[in-house]
Design a protein around this motif. Structure first.
Motif, mmCIF file in Angstrom:
data_model
loop_
_atom_site.group_PDB
_atom_site.id
_atom_site.type_symbol
_atom_site.label_atom_id
_atom_site.label_comp_id
_atom_site.label_asym_id
_atom_site.label_seq_id
_atom_site.Cartn_x
_atom_site.Cartn_y
_atom_site.Cartn_z
ATOM 1 N N GLY A 332 -10.151 1.289 5.554
ATOM 2 C CA GLY A 332 -9.166 0.209 5.437
ATOM 3 C C GLY A 332 -8.268 0.099 6.641
ATOM 4 O O GLY A 332 -7.170 -0.443 6.541
ATOM 5 N N LYS A 335 -4.268 0.759 6.802
ATOM 6 C CA LYS A 335 -3.930 0.955 5.388
ATOM 7 C C LYS A 335 -4.361 2.335 4.892
ATOM 8 O O LYS A 335 -3.784 2.875 3.946
ATOM 9 C CB LYS A 335 -4.606 -0.116 4.537
ATOM 10 C CG LYS A 335 -4.257 -1.557 4.880
ATOM 11 C CD LYS A 335 -5.178 -2.496 4.106
ATOM 12 C CE LYS A 335 -4.971 -3.950 4.525
ATOM 13 N NZ LYS A 335 -3.751 -4.491 3.933
ATOM 14 N N ALA A 338 -2.367 5.548 3.939
ATOM 15 C CA ALA A 338 -1.813 5.807 2.605
ATOM 16 C C ALA A 338 -2.402 7.068 1.995
ATOM 17 O O ALA A 338 -1.775 7.706 1.136
ATOM 18 C CB ALA A 338 -2.066 4.607 1.691
ATOM 19 N N HIS A 339 -3.592 7.449 2.439
ATOM 20 C CA HIS A 339 -4.223 8.655 1.915
ATOM 21 C C HIS A 339 -3.369 9.893 2.191
ATOM 22 O O HIS A 339 -3.384 10.848 1.418
ATOM 23 C CB HIS A 339 -5.600 8.848 2.547
ATOM 24 C CG HIS A 339 -6.535 7.699 2.300
ATOM 25 N ND1 HIS A 339 -6.604 7.034 1.096
ATOM 26 C CD2 HIS A 339 -7.457 7.098 3.117
ATOM 27 C CE1 HIS A 339 -7.524 6.080 1.168
ATOM 28 N NE2 HIS A 339 -8.055 6.097 2.383
ATOM 29 N N VAL A 498 -8.001 1.556 -0.591
ATOM 30 C CA VAL A 498 -7.061 0.688 0.130
ATOM 31 C C VAL A 498 -7.784 -0.492 0.759
ATOM 32 O O VAL A 498 -7.147 -1.434 1.234
ATOM 33 C CB VAL A 498 -6.292 1.463 1.222
ATOM 34 C CG1 VAL A 498 -5.423 2.545 0.599
ATOM 35 C CG2 VAL A 498 -7.254 2.066 2.238
ATOM 36 N N SER A 501 -7.376 -4.107 -0.956
ATOM 37 C CA SER A 501 -6.090 -4.796 -0.912
ATOM 38 C C SER A 501 -6.149 -6.036 -0.028
ATOM 39 O O SER A 501 -5.440 -7.018 -0.257
ATOM 40 C CB SER A 501 -5.006 -3.839 -0.403
ATOM 41 O OG SER A 501 -5.319 -3.369 0.891
ATOM 42 N N LYS A 544 -4.786 2.629 -6.263
ATOM 43 C CA LYS A 544 -4.757 1.501 -5.329
ATOM 44 C C LYS A 544 -3.341 1.345 -4.795
ATOM 45 O O LYS A 544 -2.534 0.599 -5.363
ATOM 46 C CB LYS A 544 -5.226 0.215 -6.023
ATOM 47 C CG LYS A 544 -6.713 0.171 -6.324
ATOM 48 C CD LYS A 544 -7.137 -1.223 -6.784
ATOM 49 C CE LYS A 544 -8.647 -1.312 -6.934
ATOM 50 N NZ LYS A 544 -9.081 -2.695 -7.296
ATOM 51 N N PRO A 545 -3.009 2.061 -3.718
ATOM 52 C CA PRO A 545 -1.655 1.951 -3.152
ATOM 53 C C PRO A 545 -1.314 0.503 -2.798
ATOM 54 O O PRO A 545 -2.183 -0.287 -2.412
ATOM 55 C CB PRO A 545 -1.728 2.832 -1.907
ATOM 56 C CG PRO A 545 -2.844 3.795 -2.194
ATOM 57 C CD PRO A 545 -3.847 3.022 -2.997
ATOM 58 N N VAL A 547 -0.502 -1.714 -0.493
ATOM 59 C CA VAL A 547 -0.485 -1.915 0.962
ATOM 60 C C VAL A 547 -1.092 -3.268 1.327
ATOM 61 O O VAL A 547 -1.550 -3.465 2.456
ATOM 62 C CB VAL A 547 -1.255 -0.782 1.681
ATOM 63 C CG1 VAL A 547 -0.515 0.536 1.555
ATOM 64 C CG2 VAL A 547 -2.675 -0.642 1.130
ATOM 65 N N VAL A 561 3.199 2.803 4.894
ATOM 66 C CA VAL A 561 1.902 2.981 4.257
ATOM 67 C C VAL A 561 1.802 4.350 3.588
ATOM 68 O O VAL A 561 1.326 4.485 2.451
ATOM 69 C CB VAL A 561 0.781 2.796 5.292
ATOM 70 C CG1 VAL A 561 -0.577 3.123 4.676
ATOM 71 C CG2 VAL A 561 0.770 1.374 5.833
ATOM 72 N N GLY A 565 1.215 5.321 -0.516
ATOM 73 C CA GLY A 565 0.228 6.235 -1.072
ATOM 74 C C GLY A 565 0.865 7.313 -1.921
ATOM 75 O O GLY A 565 0.355 7.671 -2.997
#
Length: 584
Positions: A332, A335, A338-339, A498, A501, A544-545, A547, A561, A565
């Motif tokens: 992503g 994005k 976020a992990h 992500v 999104s 699903k953050p 973002v 970001v 997460g």
């Protein structure tokens, strides 16, 4: 009980029943009670009278390893409930010899075909010495005439198992008996086995059986041990002695224990090809880069574990018993940072990650996590290399807009000559083999090579040529590669998506044309939109953050970001803990 009828094709003597002598009457009463308990577990909707009727017509059968229980194409003659051991379902040689399914203690074999009347579409044979309860067709019909609830109980059990299979809500694996074998005479496996036993006690009762306990013990004694224990750890000898051969034959999984610093060598005994072989490498301190590759080439295990500390033993124990927690990270672009926040949240709440993998930038975060490095520092450095302002060396647009020389230098600086198999936490990454048009899962090989491949967005970064095949970003076909982690021994998966999104934002009314880099990324990953969602209800958790407002190449928004997460993991913390609780 009715006398047991042997099939003509069955070698005389491979089936037996316990005799009903007067001296064993009390023992037989206990046996009948145990059979009733096992039948209740196999047919949970049966009433008391039905269980009593089924108990009176079932026969205990001993099936040596390698013996065929059901022939493909034959008419159903009986239903079997597995008491101990393992069975595998196979198709005929003309259609391949891959194992289609496994059956362990508590599983029912042959019930569906029994009622449809159709011939068996697969053959079933014992993977090791096993015991089953057998209910013949004639006896079942006779019992049903006396007790009408019998057929309903057996049919409802078959329907429930079919529904669970269709819902992809996989049952916990039925691996209970493990054989630990030292790779050489210098390897003392006793402390390791004892620590693994201590770890497995979190999931049930554990028994260790060593060679000194085998004296004057019968096969019935070993069978009873297995019936009354959740896990049996067989401690084999270093040499291929009779005891070691017995342990290998009696095990659901063989674990070869070796000192990682030693010279790699082949396994010193024959392991059946249907018995999974794992490799456990013991290290005095740090993992020596490159040594694992030699061991894998010599042993050819289905999975391997690195042991440096008790934390590593805890992780290996969960994965050996198929009780691990996996983390899968999607691609992503920016994005995917976020992990980092998700992993931080899991660590804050002492949720241990047993295996990890992903695609594109999700694969890079996975690699840093698997190597147990500082996530924020390392990934942010790599993110800056991704930043399009750093792409100062435009390429002649033959295969891509950028030559990515700066990014490759950064990858080499971070990971050097490390291989995927060197990671302390089991790791995989996914790329797309555009030569064959398939997703490629990488669990071994040079880390830099496959990280380059999994981040090679078509049209933006040049593809990777390896072994006469061309590889590009894994998100082209599968941006959420959950299937890649199941071979590690995980029971539950946390999947962080992500990539979707961007599509969500567009469907929510986003207007305007995307830039050329965004457009190339969207076109390059459109194939993953049709990939099946393998999330299993009650076992896996999808995060699903939030973002959707972050651009794919907006690397400067990393703080926002990462926070998104972190919050997504906290919002689903109870769901994650509930999924872990079901693994016990």
């Amino acid at each position: 009980m009715n006398s047991l009828k042997l099939h003509a094709r069955t070698p005389d003597g491979w089936l037996y029943r316990h005799p009903l002598s007067a001296a064993r009457r009390a023992e037989e009463d206990n046996t009948l009670a145990e059979r009733a308990r096992d039948l209740r577990a196999a047919f949970p909707l049966a009433d008391g009278k039905s269980i009593e009727a089924l108990t009176s017509i079932c026969s205990l059968m001993s099936v040596p390893g390698g013996t065929t229980l059901i022939l493909e194409g034959e008419q159903p003659e009986a239903v079997y409930i597995v008491m101990t051991g393992q069975f595998g379902a196979f198709r005929a040689a003309g259609r391949g010899q891959d194992m289609l399914d496994r059956f362990g203690a508590g599983d029912v074999i042959g019930d569906v075909g029994f009622f449809t009347g159709e011939a068996h579409t697969v053959g079933v044979r014992a993977l090791r010495n096993s015991e089953v309860l057998r209910i013949s067709k004639a006896d079942l019909h006779a019992a049903a005439a006396r007790c009408h609830g019998v057929l309903l109980a057996v049919c409802s059990g078959a329907v429930q198992r079919l529904q669970r299979g269709q819902a992809a809500s996989a049952k916990l694996p039925k691996c209970h008996t493990f054989c630990f074998v030292p790779a050489d005479d210098a390897t003392d496996i006793r402390p390791v086995v004892q620590k693994i036993a201590a770890c497995l006690e979190a999931f049930g009762t554990v028994v260790i059986v060593a060679s000194k306990q085998k004296s004057e013990r019968t096969s019935a004694w070993f069978s009873d041990i297995e019936k009354h224990s959740d896990f049996v750890l067989l401690q084999a000898d270093g040499d291929p002695t009779a005891w070691t051969r017995f342990c290998v034959r009696q095990s659901d999984r063989v674990v070869l224990v070796a000192n990682g610093d030693a010279e790699p060598g082949p396994v010193r005994m024959d392991v059946p090809h249907t018995t999974p072989l794992a490799l456990m490498l013991l290290w005095q301190d740090a993992i020596v880069p490159g040594k694992t590759t030699g061991w894998l080439a010599a042993v050819h295990p289905s999975r391997h574990f690195h042991i440096r500390s008790f934390a590593d033993i805890e992780r290996a124990s969960r994965l050996i018993a198929e009780r691990g927690l996996g983390l899968v990270l999607s691609g992503g672009g920016a994005k995917a940072l976020a992990h980092i926040g998700v992993i931080h949240a899991l660590r804050e709440h002492d949720i241990q990650i047993d295996a990890v993998g992903g695609t594109s930038v999700g694969a890079i975060v996975s690699a840093v996590c698997a190597l147990e490095w500082n996530l924020a520092t390392t990934v942010r450095a790599l993110a800056m290399a991704f930043n399009r302002r750093k792409f100062s060396d435009f390429a002649v647009p033959w295969t891509a807009l950028y030559s990515e020389r700066a990014f490759v230098r950064t990858l080499g600086h971070c990971f050097g000559t490390m291989t995927i198999e060197d990671a302390p936490i089991p790791l995989f990454c996914v790329s797309t083999n555009i030569t064959e048009g398939v997703s490629a899962v990488h669990r071994t090989g040079p880390l830099v090579t496959w990280l380059r491949a999994t981040t090679a967005v078509p049209g933006i970064c040049p593809p990777i040529l390896e072994g006469n095949a061309v590889y590009v970003d894994g998100g082209v076909l599968n941006n959420m590669p959950i299937e890649g982690i199941h071979g590690f021994g995980v029971a539950s998966v946390i999947a962080v998506d992500v990539g979707s999104s961007e599509r969500d934002a567009r469907s929510a009314g986003e207007t305007g044309l995307p830039g050329i880099l965004d457009l190339l990324w969207r076109v390059g990953t459109i194939g993953s939109d049709t990939a099946a969602n393998p999330i299993r209800d009650g076992r896996d958790v999808l995060l699903k953050p939030a973002v959707g407002d972050i651009g794919i190449f907006d690397w400067n928004a990393h703080e926002k970001v990462i926070a998104a997460g972190h919050q997504a993991a906290l919002d689903h913390l109870d769901e994650i803990k509930a999924a872990l609780g079901r693994n016990r």
